[in-house]
Every structure is written in structure tokens, then in C-alpha cells.
Design a protein around this motif. Structure first.
Motif, PDB file in Angstrom:
ATOM      1  N   ILE A   1     -22.144  24.596 -47.942  1.00  0.00           N
ATOM      2  CA  ILE A   1     -23.324  25.416 -47.656  1.00  0.00           C
ATOM      3  C   ILE A   1     -24.369  25.221 -48.748  1.00  0.00           C
ATOM      4  N   LEU A   2     -23.904  25.227 -49.991  1.00  0.00           N
ATOM      5  CA  LEU A   2     -24.816  25.113 -51.124  1.00  0.00           C
ATOM      6  C   LEU A   2     -25.493  23.754 -51.182  1.00  0.00           C
ATOM      7  N   VAL A   3     -24.745  22.693 -50.884  1.00  0.00           N
ATOM      8  CA  VAL A   3     -25.324  21.354 -50.992  1.00  0.00           C
ATOM      9  C   VAL A   3     -26.430  21.138 -49.974  1.00  0.00           C
ATOM     10  N   ASP A   4     -26.336  21.770 -48.813  1.00  0.00           N
ATOM     11  CA  ASP A   4     -27.416  21.660 -47.831  1.00  0.00           C
ATOM     12  C   ASP A   4     -28.682  22.362 -48.311  1.00  0.00           C
ATOM     13  N   ARG A   5     -28.537  23.260 -49.293  1.00  0.00           N
ATOM     14  CA  ARG A   5     -29.688  24.001 -49.813  1.00  0.00           C
ATOM     15  C   ARG A   5     -30.272  23.362 -51.060  1.00  0.00           C
ATOM     16  N   VAL A   6     -29.415  22.910 -51.993  1.00  0.00           N
ATOM     17  CA  VAL A   6     -29.914  22.454 -53.297  1.00  0.00           C
ATOM     18  C   VAL A   6     -29.762  20.959 -53.515  1.00  0.00           C
ATOM     19  N   GLY A   7     -29.072  20.260 -52.621  1.00  0.00           N
ATOM     20  CA  GLY A   7     -28.910  18.824 -52.799  1.00  0.00           C
ATOM     21  C   GLY A   7     -27.601  18.468 -53.490  1.00  0.00           C
ATOM     22  N   SER A   8     -27.286  17.180 -53.450  1.00  0.00           N
ATOM     23  CA  SER A   8     -25.979  16.710 -53.910  1.00  0.00           C
ATOM     24  C   SER A   8     -25.892  16.490 -55.409  1.00  0.00           C
ATOM     25  N   LYS A   9     -26.951  15.947 -56.004  1.00  0.00           N
ATOM     26  CA  LYS A   9     -26.837  15.505 -57.396  1.00  0.00           C
ATOM     27  C   LYS A   9     -26.479  16.652 -58.334  1.00  0.00           C
ATOM     28  N   ARG A  10     -27.130  17.796 -58.191  1.00  0.00           N
ATOM     29  CA  ARG A  10     -26.864  18.919 -59.092  1.00  0.00           C
ATOM     30  C   ARG A  10     -25.409  19.365 -59.006  1.00  0.00           C
ATOM     31  N   LEU A  11     -24.882  19.415 -57.787  1.00  0.00           N
ATOM     32  CA  LEU A  11     -23.507  19.861 -57.629  1.00  0.00           C
ATOM     33  C   LEU A  11     -22.519  18.849 -58.192  1.00  0.00           C
ATOM     34  N   ILE A  12     -22.835  17.568 -58.072  1.00  0.00           N
ATOM     35  CA  ILE A  12     -21.935  16.549 -58.606  1.00  0.00           C
ATOM     36  C   ILE A  12     -21.868  16.632 -60.127  1.00  0.00           C
ATOM     37  N   VAL A  52     -16.542  21.261 -54.962  1.00  0.00           N
ATOM     38  CA  VAL A  52     -17.883  20.984 -54.429  1.00  0.00           C
ATOM     39  C   VAL A  52     -18.128  19.498 -54.258  1.00  0.00           C
ATOM     40  N   TYR A  53     -17.246  18.648 -54.826  1.00  0.00           N
ATOM     41  CA  TYR A  53     -17.576  17.219 -54.807  1.00  0.00           C
ATOM     42  C   TYR A  53     -17.611  16.622 -53.403  1.00  0.00           C
ATOM     43  N   HIS A  54     -16.562  16.821 -52.608  1.00  0.00           N
ATOM     44  CA  HIS A  54     -16.491  16.096 -51.332  1.00  0.00           C
ATOM     45  C   HIS A  54     -17.639  16.441 -50.373  1.00  0.00           C
ATOM     46  N   PRO A  55     -17.987  17.722 -50.182  1.00  0.00           N
ATOM     47  CA  PRO A  55     -19.163  17.962 -49.341  1.00  0.00           C
ATOM     48  C   PRO A  55     -20.434  17.373 -49.935  1.00  0.00           C
ATOM     49  N   ALA A  56     -20.570  17.387 -51.265  1.00  0.00           N
ATOM     50  CA  ALA A  56     -21.772  16.840 -51.889  1.00  0.00           C
ATOM     51  C   ALA A  56     -21.804  15.326 -51.781  1.00  0.00           C
ATOM     52  N   VAL A  58     -28.031  26.272 -44.076  1.00  0.00           N
ATOM     53  CA  VAL A  58     -28.074  27.639 -43.577  1.00  0.00           C
ATOM     54  C   VAL A  58     -28.591  28.550 -44.681  1.00  0.00           C
ATOM     55  N   SER A  59     -29.300  29.612 -44.285  1.00  0.00           N
ATOM     56  CA  SER A  59     -29.956  30.467 -45.281  1.00  0.00           C
ATOM     57  C   SER A  59     -29.484  31.915 -45.229  1.00  0.00           C
ATOM     58  N   SER A  60     -28.547  32.249 -44.322  1.00  0.00           N
ATOM     59  CA  SER A  60     -28.049  33.615 -44.226  1.00  0.00           C
ATOM     60  C   SER A  60     -26.656  33.591 -43.621  1.00  0.00           C
ATOM     61  N   PHE A  61     -25.951  34.719 -43.772  1.00  0.00           N
ATOM     62  CA  PHE A  61     -24.607  34.799 -43.208  1.00  0.00           C
ATOM     63  C   PHE A  61     -24.649  34.689 -41.690  1.00  0.00           C
ATOM     64  N   ALA A  62     -25.661  35.325 -41.069  1.00  0.00           N
ATOM     65  CA  ALA A  62     -25.777  35.260 -39.614  1.00  0.00           C
ATOM     66  C   ALA A  62     -25.988  33.822 -39.157  1.00  0.00           C
ATOM     67  N   PRO A  77     -24.125  17.405 -36.417  1.00  0.00           N
ATOM     68  CA  PRO A  77     -25.550  17.124 -36.608  1.00  0.00           C
ATOM     69  C   PRO A  77     -25.876  16.820 -38.064  1.00  0.00           C
ATOM     70  N   ALA A  78     -26.877  15.963 -38.287  1.00  0.00           N
ATOM     71  CA  ALA A  78     -27.223  15.526 -39.640  1.00  0.00           C
ATOM     72  C   ALA A  78     -27.614  16.689 -40.535  1.00  0.00           C
ATOM     73  N   GLY A  79     -28.332  17.667 -40.002  1.00  0.00           N
ATOM     74  CA  GLY A  79     -28.802  18.773 -40.815  1.00  0.00           C
ATOM     75  C   GLY A  79     -27.711  19.704 -41.277  1.00  0.00           C
ATOM     76  N   LEU A  80     -26.529  19.614 -40.662  1.00  0.00           N
ATOM     77  CA  LEU A  80     -25.403  20.450 -41.067  1.00  0.00           C
ATOM     78  C   LEU A  80     -24.255  19.607 -41.605  1.00  0.00           C
ATOM     79  N   ARG A  81     -24.590  18.422 -42.090  1.00  0.00           N
ATOM     80  CA  ARG A  81     -23.547  17.522 -42.561  1.00  0.00           C
ATOM     81  C   ARG A  81     -22.803  18.097 -43.758  1.00  0.00           C
ATOM     82  N   GLY A  82     -23.532  18.748 -44.682  1.00  0.00           N
ATOM     83  CA  GLY A  82     -22.866  19.357 -45.825  1.00  0.00           C
ATOM     84  C   GLY A  82     -21.909  20.446 -45.387  1.00  0.00           C
ATOM     85  N   LEU A  83     -22.345  21.303 -44.454  1.00  0.00           N
ATOM     86  CA  LEU A  83     -21.482  22.366 -43.932  1.00  0.00           C
ATOM     87  C   LEU A  83     -20.262  21.779 -43.243  1.00  0.00           C
ATOM     88  N   SER A  84     -20.470  20.717 -42.461  1.00  0.00           N
ATOM     89  CA  SER A  84     -19.350  20.118 -41.732  1.00  0.00           C
ATOM     90  C   SER A  84     -18.329  19.510 -42.686  1.00  0.00           C
TER      91      SER A  84
END
Length: 456
Positions: free
Chosen positions: A83-94, A130-134, A233-237, A392-399
Motif C-alpha cells: 500500500i505504501l509503495v503505491d503512495r511514496v514509490g519504491s526507492k525510499r522503501l528499499i 517492504v522489499y518484495h512489493p517495492a 489507495v488513499s483510505s481504508f474504504a 491492474p498496473a495502478g495496484l501493482r504494489g498492493l497486489s
């Protein structure tokens, strides 16, 4: 800008991304698969785990649960990581992942007892989660040759998988395990420093690989597409809504499949070094026997011994490099579902045959270990690429977050299950259960293969 310049930029972007994920993936698995080496040491060094209100004897079952805490977080943290990587990007989390793993092994080096060891493993699991989703999101959205990217990513992981246990076993010949843990913290610190200097475009390949659409093979819904690539995603809902969208199609079967993959993987790797030594009967060799006569004659009676099973284990994991490469390359050439069926089918057969073949002698033992290492890691690029095809590409981090929640979160139970079976039954029962996990994954692969239309 001309076409040649664009191609050059894309190639440089691909190389930068692949270099980063190879470095980070190697580090993650260096630490992950060095832990079972330490488990073999802890089984002999500690008699009990003092929990304050109670004291628990050290057995394969109790250590399986203890190490399972860290391995569980390795998977459970993948979902919030995705969820976080879709919001802030991969590099920071790695970068954060690498720093956290280094800190966890510093804590391990300072551990006076198994309670602090367990805490260090929990810190490692949270950081590594956090590595594998990122990393996988970065490949799927930034690298045009996705299958090749997965292949090199997997190769680096297996180099770490083989190098980590090998280096750990080698250092333990001469040093206390606390010092070895401290030394192992250094590579992650260096890797984090290098990662901060990486420069690339994370979304460079979305249009090329997904045609500007969602990439969802089961549903033409626009969820995750048209500006959502990278939005997450930006909220729990919204999390609940997008998760329902993911699991409404074929991804639900993929998720079930990777859970069984994780149970097999963790179940077979957690106690394999101990099994090779105690069950199959590989005897330690005094180091003096391997030295030239002039040096051996002067060695002390208490000279260290070479625990051969640890190096057989490291060699088995290193063979996985070839499995990762073959699997990654084949994802660009055959339907990924076919690779899943073939790979997990082979793992089921290997589980049934492992102990009978290993008991025949050194040659058959090494052969069955090599086959296990090859197929254990060959299946990984196939299910990683399958996730990209069913989401879907936009939810790849979540997936990928859900994927590694299944692989390493639910899969962490494999270590506890293995420890329990070895405590109340025997190694034969363990390998029968492992064969059941692989068979279930095979059947799910067959179901995916039948449901998905053949490309025109």
C-alpha cells in the motif's frame, strides 16, 4: 528527441532499476537464509527460552515458532508495504529496508538470550517485508523487458540465498555466532549507501508493458488505470474496494497458490540444515583433515570442525540461481500457468523422493538437493509474472503486497508446522506434508490454465 535517444534512455533506465533491485534482493535473501544456519547453532547452545512467567524448552517446535515470528512479519508487512509503495514509490522503501535489516543484525549480535534473538528477528522481518512489493512493483512498472527483469532479479536473490548461508557457515568455523551476526550487518549498510545514489523513472514502462491500460486480464474495469498507475489507495474504504476488485478475478487463485508455495518453501528450508546432519547423517569433518600435513600437525586438538551439511544446504540454495534464470526467461516464452504446473508438480515428486534418494549415498543426495534447489526457485518468476498478468498496473504494489503476505506471511507457518511435525513425528511425515502443499499449488495452476483463454 529522436528514437535512438529515447531507446538509449529506456535502456539506461532499465539497467538502473535492475541494478538496484538485484542489489537489494540479494541482501534480503542473504539475511533470510542465514537464519536457519543460526537455528542449527541455537538448538545446540540453548536449553530453554525464559519468558519471565514461564520457561519453554528449546526444541525444533519452540524454535520454529520463535523464528516464525520474524518470518511471519516478513510476509505480513508486505501488505502495508505494498500500500505504501503505491503512495511514496519504491526507492525510499528499499533504502529503509536495507537500513532496517542492518540494524536487526546489530541487535542480533548483541542478543544475550533467545528472547532478544526473537526481537531481532521480528525487527528483521518488519524491515525486510517492504522489499518484495517495492522491488517487484518497480520491475513491473519501470522495466520494459519484464520477464528478463524478473530473471535477473531472481538470480540476484539466489546469489544472496546461497552466499548468505555459505558466508555464515564459513565464519562460524572460526568465530562466535554473535560476532558473525555483527559482521553480516555491514553489507546492508553499504548497499543502503549505494541505493541512495540510484537514479531512474519508476513508471517508465507502464505504457509499454500494459498498453496504457490497467493490465487486468480478467476485468476491463478502469480501476487502477488512467492516472491511477502509481496512485495506489488513499483510505481504508478504498483499500477494501480495491482489494475486492483484485480478488474478484483470477488473482484469488494466484493468492491461494502462492500461500502453498510459501508453506512449502519455509517448511523445507527452516530445518533442512539440521535434517541433513541429524537425519541423513552427514558427519562433521575436522578442519585439520583438510589442511596440508605441515599445518594439520600443528593444529590443536580442539580445532574447529567443518559442518558439511551447512555447505550442502548453501550449495542447494545456490543452484536456485539457475532455476531463477530459467524460470524468468521462460515467462517471456510460455504461458506462466504452464510453468507453475510443471514446477510445482516437480516439487511434489521431489518431496516424496527426497529421503529415499538421499539415503542411497553422497551422489544421489547431492543430485536430489540440486533438483530441489532448482525447482524451488524456478517457480518464483512464474508466479511473480502471473501476478502482473492478473492485476491492474495502478495496484501493482498492493497486489504484490498481498502476494508476499501469502508467500512469507501465511508461508511462515511452514516453519512452525515443520518444527511441530519433527517434534511429534519424523522427517518422513514432514516430506509427505510438503508434497501435499506442492500438489495443492499444482492443482491451482491447472485451474488457472483452464480458466484463462489462450491468447489469439
Amino acid at each position: 528527441m529522436g528514437v535512438g535517444a529515447v531507446a538509449g534512455d529506456v535502456n539506461r533506465n532499465d539497467r538502473s532499476i535492475v541494478a538496484l533491485v538485484m542489489l537489494a534482493h540479494g541482501m534480503v535473501h542473504t539475511y533470510e537464509l542465514s537464519i536457519p544456519i543460526f537455528v542449527a547453532i541455537w538448538l545446540g547452545e540453548f536449553a530453554s527460552i525464559d519468558l519471565g512467567l514461564a520457561t519453554v524448552p528449546v526444541t525444533t517446535a519452540s524454535l520454529g515458532v520463535m523464528t516464525g515470528l520474524g518470518f511471519a512479519l516478513f510476509g505480513l508487512g508486505a501488505l502495508p508495504g505494498g500500500i505504501l509503495v503505491d503512495r511514496v514509490g519504491s526507492k525510499r522503501l528499499i533504502v529503509a529496508c536495507l537500513l532496517g535489516m542492518a540494524g536487526s543484525f546489530v541487535l542480533l549480535a548483541l542478543s544475550p538470550n533467545l528472547v532478544v534473538v526473537a526481537l531481532a528477528l521480528v525487527v528483521w522481518g518488519a524491515a525486510a517485508s517492504v522489499y518484495h512489493p517495492a522491488g517487484l512493483r518497480l520491475i513491473s512498472t519501470g522495466v520494459e523487458e519484464r520477464g528478463t527483469g524478473f530473471a535477473y532479479h531472481g538470480i540476484a536473490g539466489n546469489l544472496g540465498i546461497g552466499f548468505g548461508p555459505f558466508l555464515t557457515a564459513l565464519l562460524l568455523l572460526f568465530f562466535d555466532w554473535h560476532l558473525v551476526a555483527g559482521v553480516l550487518a555491514l553489507p546492508a549498510l553499504v548497499a543502503a549507501a549505494l541505493a541512495t545514489r540510484a537514479n531512474f523513472e519508476e513508471q517508465a514502462a507502464v505504457a509499454a508493458t500494459d498498453g496504457g491500460e490497467t493490465g487486468d486480464t480478467d476485468d476491463d474495469s478502469d480501476t487502477g488505470g488512467d492516472g491511477k498507475a502509481g496512485a495506489g489507495v488513499s483510505s481504508f474504504a478504498e483499500l477494501v474496494s480495491q482489494s475486492k476488485h483484485l480478488f474478484a478475478g483470477g488473482f484469488a487463485l494466484v493468492f491461494a497458490l502462492v500461500m502453498f508455495s510459501g508453506l512449502y518453501y519455509r517448511g523445507v528450508t527452516t530445518f533442512l540444515p539440521d535434517l541433513l546432519g541429524s537425519v541423513i547423517g552427514i558427519e562433521p569433518i575436522p578442519v585439520s583433515e583438510l589442511l596440508p600435513a605441515a599445518l594439520a600437525s600443528g593444529s590443536a586438538g580442539g580445532a574447529p570442525t567443518l559442518d558439511v551439511e551447512l555447505f550442502v544446504y548453501a550449495g542447494l540454495l545456490t543452484v536456485g540461481v539457475f532455476g531463477q534464470y530459467v524460470g524468468g526467461k521462460l515467462t517471456d516464452r510460455i504461458r506462466t500457468e504452464r510453468g507453475i504446473v510443471a514446477g510445482f508438480g516437480a516439487l511434489a515428486v521431489i518431496a516424496v523422493a527426497f529421503l529415499p534418494v538421499a539415503s542411497l549415498g553422497v551422489g544421489p543426495l547431492l543430485a536430489i538437493c540440486a533438483l530441489l534447489g532448482f525447482f524451488l526457485f524456478m517457480v518464483q518468476p512464474f508466479y511473480q509474472a502471473t501476478v502482473a498478468e492478473y492485476t491492474p498496473a495502478g495496484l501493482r504494489g498492493l497486489s504484490y503486497g498481498f502476494t508476499y503476505l501469502g508467500v512469507f506471511g501465511v508461508g511462515a507457518l511452514g516453519g512452525a508446522i515443520a518444527g511441530y511435525i519433527l517434534t511429534v513425528a519424523d522427517s518422513t511425515a514432514l516430506f509427505v506434508v510438503l508434497a501435499g502443499f506442492a500438489t495443492a499449488a499444482t492443482l491451482l495452476g491447472v485451474t488457472l490454465l483452464r480458466r484463462r483463454p489462450t491468447p489469439a
